[in-house]
Design a protein around this motif. Sequence first.
Motif, PDB file in Angstrom:
ATOM      1  N   ILE A  96       0.842  -1.187   0.000  1.00  0.00           N
ATOM      2  CA  ILE A  96       0.000   0.000   0.000  1.00  0.00           C
ATOM      3  C   ILE A  96       0.883   1.244   0.000  1.00  0.00           C
ATOM      4  O   ILE A  96       1.968   1.262   0.583  1.00  0.00           O
ATOM      5  N   VAL A  97       0.403   2.258  -0.693  1.00  0.00           N
ATOM      6  CA  VAL A  97       1.114   3.522  -0.838  1.00  0.00           C
ATOM      7  C   VAL A  97       0.096   4.656  -0.670  1.00  0.00           C
ATOM      8  O   VAL A  97      -1.114   4.417  -0.734  1.00  0.00           O
ATOM      9  N   PRO A  98       0.555   5.882  -0.462  1.00  0.00           N
ATOM     10  CA  PRO A  98      -0.413   6.966  -0.225  1.00  0.00           C
ATOM     11  C   PRO A  98      -1.411   7.157  -1.358  1.00  0.00           C
ATOM     12  O   PRO A  98      -2.595   7.362  -1.110  1.00  0.00           O
ATOM     13  N   ASP A  99      -0.945   7.142  -2.579  1.00  0.00           N
ATOM     14  CA  ASP A  99      -1.826   7.235  -3.749  1.00  0.00           C
ATOM     15  C   ASP A  99      -1.033   6.769  -4.960  1.00  0.00           C
ATOM     16  O   ASP A  99       0.138   6.373  -4.843  1.00  0.00           O
ATOM     17  N   VAL A 100      -1.651   6.807  -6.119  1.00  0.00           N
ATOM     18  CA  VAL A 100      -1.011   6.231  -7.296  1.00  0.00           C
ATOM     19  C   VAL A 100       0.257   6.985  -7.684  1.00  0.00           C
ATOM     20  O   VAL A 100       1.299   6.380  -7.940  1.00  0.00           O
ATOM     21  N   MET A 101       0.207   8.318  -7.737  1.00  0.00           N
ATOM     22  CA  MET A 101       1.389   9.048  -8.182  1.00  0.00           C
ATOM     23  C   MET A 101       2.550   8.913  -7.204  1.00  0.00           C
ATOM     24  O   MET A 101       3.703   8.737  -7.615  1.00  0.00           O
ATOM     25  N   LEU A 102       2.277   8.969  -5.913  1.00  0.00           N
ATOM     26  CA  LEU A 102       3.363   8.785  -4.951  1.00  0.00           C
ATOM     27  C   LEU A 102       3.877   7.344  -4.988  1.00  0.00           C
ATOM     28  O   LEU A 102       5.069   7.099  -4.791  1.00  0.00           O
ATOM     29  N   GLY A 103       2.987   6.398  -5.282  1.00  0.00           N
ATOM     30  CA  GLY A 103       3.438   5.020  -5.458  1.00  0.00           C
ATOM     31  C   GLY A 103       4.358   4.876  -6.654  1.00  0.00           C
ATOM     32  O   GLY A 103       5.370   4.157  -6.608  1.00  0.00           O
ATOM     33  N   ILE A 104       4.022   5.576  -7.739  1.00  0.00           N
ATOM     34  CA  ILE A 104       4.880   5.547  -8.927  1.00  0.00           C
ATOM     35  C   ILE A 104       6.261   6.089  -8.601  1.00  0.00           C
ATOM     36  O   ILE A 104       7.286   5.516  -9.000  1.00  0.00           O
ATOM     37  N   VAL A 105       6.319   7.186  -7.879  1.00  0.00           N
ATOM     38  CA  VAL A 105       7.606   7.771  -7.504  1.00  0.00           C
ATOM     39  C   VAL A 105       8.417   6.788  -6.665  1.00  0.00           C
ATOM     40  O   VAL A 105       9.633   6.621  -6.881  1.00  0.00           O
ATOM     41  N   GLU A 106       7.768   6.119  -5.727  1.00  0.00           N
ATOM     42  CA  GLU A 106       8.502   5.165  -4.892  1.00  0.00           C
ATOM     43  C   GLU A 106       9.021   3.988  -5.714  1.00  0.00           C
ATOM     44  O   GLU A 106      10.129   3.493  -5.460  1.00  0.00           O
ATOM     45  N   VAL A 107       8.252   3.549  -6.702  1.00  0.00           N
ATOM     46  CA  VAL A 107       8.747   2.477  -7.569  1.00  0.00           C
ATOM     47  C   VAL A 107       9.915   2.976  -8.416  1.00  0.00           C
ATOM     48  O   VAL A 107      10.917   2.266  -8.612  1.00  0.00           O
ATOM     49  N   LEU A 108       9.816   4.200  -8.931  1.00  0.00           N
ATOM     50  CA  LEU A 108      10.934   4.760  -9.701  1.00  0.00           C
ATOM     51  C   LEU A 108      12.213   4.783  -8.872  1.00  0.00           C
ATOM     52  O   LEU A 108      13.313   4.546  -9.393  1.00  0.00           O
ATOM     53  N   LYS A 109      12.097   5.067  -7.592  1.00  0.00           N
ATOM     54  CA  LYS A 109      13.279   5.077  -6.723  1.00  0.00           C
ATOM     55  C   LYS A 109      13.899   3.690  -6.601  1.00  0.00           C
ATOM     56  O   LYS A 109      15.107   3.557  -6.370  1.00  0.00           O
ATOM     57  N   LEU A 110      13.068   2.658  -6.746  1.00  0.00           N
ATOM     58  CA  LEU A 110      13.573   1.287  -6.644  1.00  0.00           C
ATOM     59  C   LEU A 110      14.295   0.832  -7.899  1.00  0.00           C
ATOM     60  O   LEU A 110      15.232   0.037  -7.828  1.00  0.00           O
ATOM     61  N   ILE A 111      13.845   1.301  -9.067  1.00  0.00           N
ATOM     62  CA  ILE A 111      14.336   0.710 -10.323  1.00  0.00           C
ATOM     63  C   ILE A 111      15.109   1.679 -11.206  1.00  0.00           C
ATOM     64  O   ILE A 111      15.599   1.272 -12.261  1.00  0.00           O
ATOM     65  N   THR A 112      15.233   2.935 -10.800  1.00  0.00           N
ATOM     66  CA  THR A 112      16.045   3.900 -11.542  1.00  0.00           C
ATOM     67  C   THR A 112      16.834   4.746 -10.555  1.00  0.00           C
ATOM     68  O   THR A 112      16.591   4.715  -9.342  1.00  0.00           O
ATOM     69  N   ASP A 113      17.765   5.516 -11.087  1.00  0.00           N
ATOM     70  CA  ASP A 113      18.587   6.408 -10.287  1.00  0.00           C
ATOM     71  C   ASP A 113      18.364   7.847 -10.733  1.00  0.00           C
ATOM     72  O   ASP A 113      17.901   8.100 -11.860  1.00  0.00           O
ATOM     73  N   PRO A 114      18.695   8.825  -9.885  1.00  0.00           N
ATOM     74  CA  PRO A 114      18.607  10.220 -10.319  1.00  0.00           C
ATOM     75  C   PRO A 114      19.383  10.439 -11.621  1.00  0.00           C
ATOM     76  O   PRO A 114      20.492   9.936 -11.794  1.00  0.00           O
ATOM     77  N   GLY A 115      18.767  11.169 -12.540  1.00  0.00           N
ATOM     78  CA  GLY A 115      19.378  11.401 -13.845  1.00  0.00           C
ATOM     79  C   GLY A 115      18.967  10.414 -14.906  1.00  0.00           C
ATOM     80  O   GLY A 115      19.178  10.659 -16.100  1.00  0.00           O
ATOM     81  N   ASP A 116      18.369   9.282 -14.501  1.00  0.00           N
ATOM     82  CA  ASP A 116      17.883   8.314 -15.486  1.00  0.00           C
ATOM     83  C   ASP A 116      16.638   8.854 -16.187  1.00  0.00           C
ATOM     84  O   ASP A 116      16.002   9.808 -15.743  1.00  0.00           O
ATOM     85  N   ALA A 117      16.273   8.212 -17.279  1.00  0.00           N
ATOM     86  CA  ALA A 117      15.161   8.678 -18.108  1.00  0.00           C
ATOM     87  C   ALA A 117      13.903   7.852 -17.864  1.00  0.00           C
ATOM     88  O   ALA A 117      13.975   6.635 -17.616  1.00  0.00           O
ATOM     89  N   VAL A 118      12.758   8.538 -17.968  1.00  0.00           N
ATOM     90  CA  VAL A 118      11.447   7.902 -17.868  1.00  0.00           C
ATOM     91  C   VAL A 118      10.647   8.298 -19.103  1.00  0.00           C
ATOM     92  O   VAL A 118      10.451   9.487 -19.374  1.00  0.00           O
ATOM     93  N   VAL A 119      10.187   7.321 -19.849  1.00  0.00           N
ATOM     94  CA  VAL A 119       9.432   7.552 -21.079  1.00  0.00           C
ATOM     95  C   VAL A 119       7.959   7.702 -20.743  1.00  0.00           C
ATOM     96  O   VAL A 119       7.414   6.942 -19.924  1.00  0.00           O
ATOM     97  N   VAL A 120       7.311   8.690 -21.382  1.00  0.00           N
ATOM     98  CA  VAL A 120       5.863   8.858 -21.272  1.00  0.00           C
ATOM     99  C   VAL A 120       5.296   9.069 -22.672  1.00  0.00           C
ATOM    100  O   VAL A 120       5.998   9.518 -23.571  1.00  0.00           O
ATOM    101  N   ASN A 121       4.023   8.732 -22.833  1.00  0.00           N
ATOM    102  CA  ASN A 121       3.332   8.926 -24.115  1.00  0.00           C
ATOM    103  C   ASN A 121       2.592  10.256 -24.105  1.00  0.00           C
ATOM    104  O   ASN A 121       1.564  10.403 -23.450  1.00  0.00           O
ATOM    105  N   ALA A 122       3.119  11.234 -24.819  1.00  0.00           N
ATOM    106  CA  ALA A 122       2.497  12.557 -24.863  1.00  0.00           C
ATOM    107  C   ALA A 122       1.461  12.633 -25.987  1.00  0.00           C
ATOM    108  O   ALA A 122       1.683  12.068 -27.056  1.00  0.00           O
TER     109      ALA A 122
END
Length: 407
Positions: A96-122
């Motif tokens: 469980i996490v506070p909400d979806v966006m904060l959960g996403i951030v916590e997962v990003l911290k697990l699998i990427t490092d500062p400066g790494d890239a995250v792809v989004v569909n604009a």
Amino acid sequence: MAPSAPVANPLEQLTLEQLRLRTSMKWRVHPPDVLPLWVAEMDVPLADPIAEALTTAVARGDTGYAAGARRYAEAFAGFAARRWGWSGPAAEHTAIVPDVMLGIVEVLKLITDPGDAVVVNAPVYPPFYAFVTHAGRCVVEARLGADGRIDPASLEAAFGTAAGIGDRAAYLLCSPHNPTGAVHTADELAHVAALASRYGVRVISDEIHAPLVLPGASFTPYLSVPGAEDAFAVTSASKAWNLAGLKAGLVIAGPDAAADLDRMPEEVSHGPSHLGVIAHTVSFAEGEPWLDALLAGLAANRDLLGRLLAERLPLVGYTPPQGTYLAWLDCRRLGLDEAGGGDGPGIVSELAGPARVFLDQARVALSSGHVFGSGGAGHVRLNFATSQAILTEAITRMSTVRAARCE
């Protein structure tokens, strides 16, 4: 046991006067003469099982620290099995996490490092940009196709770019997609999984709108797709049962990502509220009759919106969404871009172009397209989770702006 009584359309149960008594963002950002069809809140009462559970908790003084994470996960798993035929996820592969966006951030911290890239569909949900950059990662855009769906060539190019920026890369998938309402098919998601494997990109699927798939489409959980075993999904009942103010999200790890999830700090689980966990659990366990009534109402509103636009704003481009309660309207032919605004992400409430004109001249609040990133300028996002009377009045007001400017 006697069958339960049918649930009335939740979208037709509250008057405008009742809605204006609300103190949430949707009803307090703009003056009372504005019809707010912007932020993703629905004009509905709480489903009875949720209201009863919350009322009981408050009456008991049951307002302490959050508990019940396993019950939440099990309720979601049962819902996923009934609605989508998905036998996963295992409760031990969730958090469980506070909400979806904060959960996403916590997962990003697990699998990427500062400066790494995250792809989004604009164009995509504006907080994707804000939360990713605030976490010290950089955004790489993969533009959607002209049909509002994932463009495989654009996505592959973005994966290649992202893989070359840092040591690790991630892809933040919006499923169903906000703002176009596209519901990704199993074949589309299988192609995503193959590309992610080829380029070493970890996928995080935001599935907050998954219960809101309308007739004519079907939802495929990303973690059910072959090749997605090292991915994550993040979800909640927030959008489908209108619980944005009752925080509680759920992170689900694929079998090959479970070890990563085990590294999530315990303090992250302290963020959800106890009442939020109760409400979300009851939604998934007991809220399907209410959800079915809502989906029927949303489908009717989607069709009504199409008819209203064809009759009163025929220059506006509209592809009926397959999911969500959000319509992505192409207003470029109306010539309303004089209000300014670039083609780049911004905060949700920022206004420019057509959205600014519709607010100023028609007193209808919509989300400005430019805040959704590349390809969004000249568009607006309209929330049609309201009564047909309010929806009709909003389009009628908007049509007077077009008529005045085209004389």
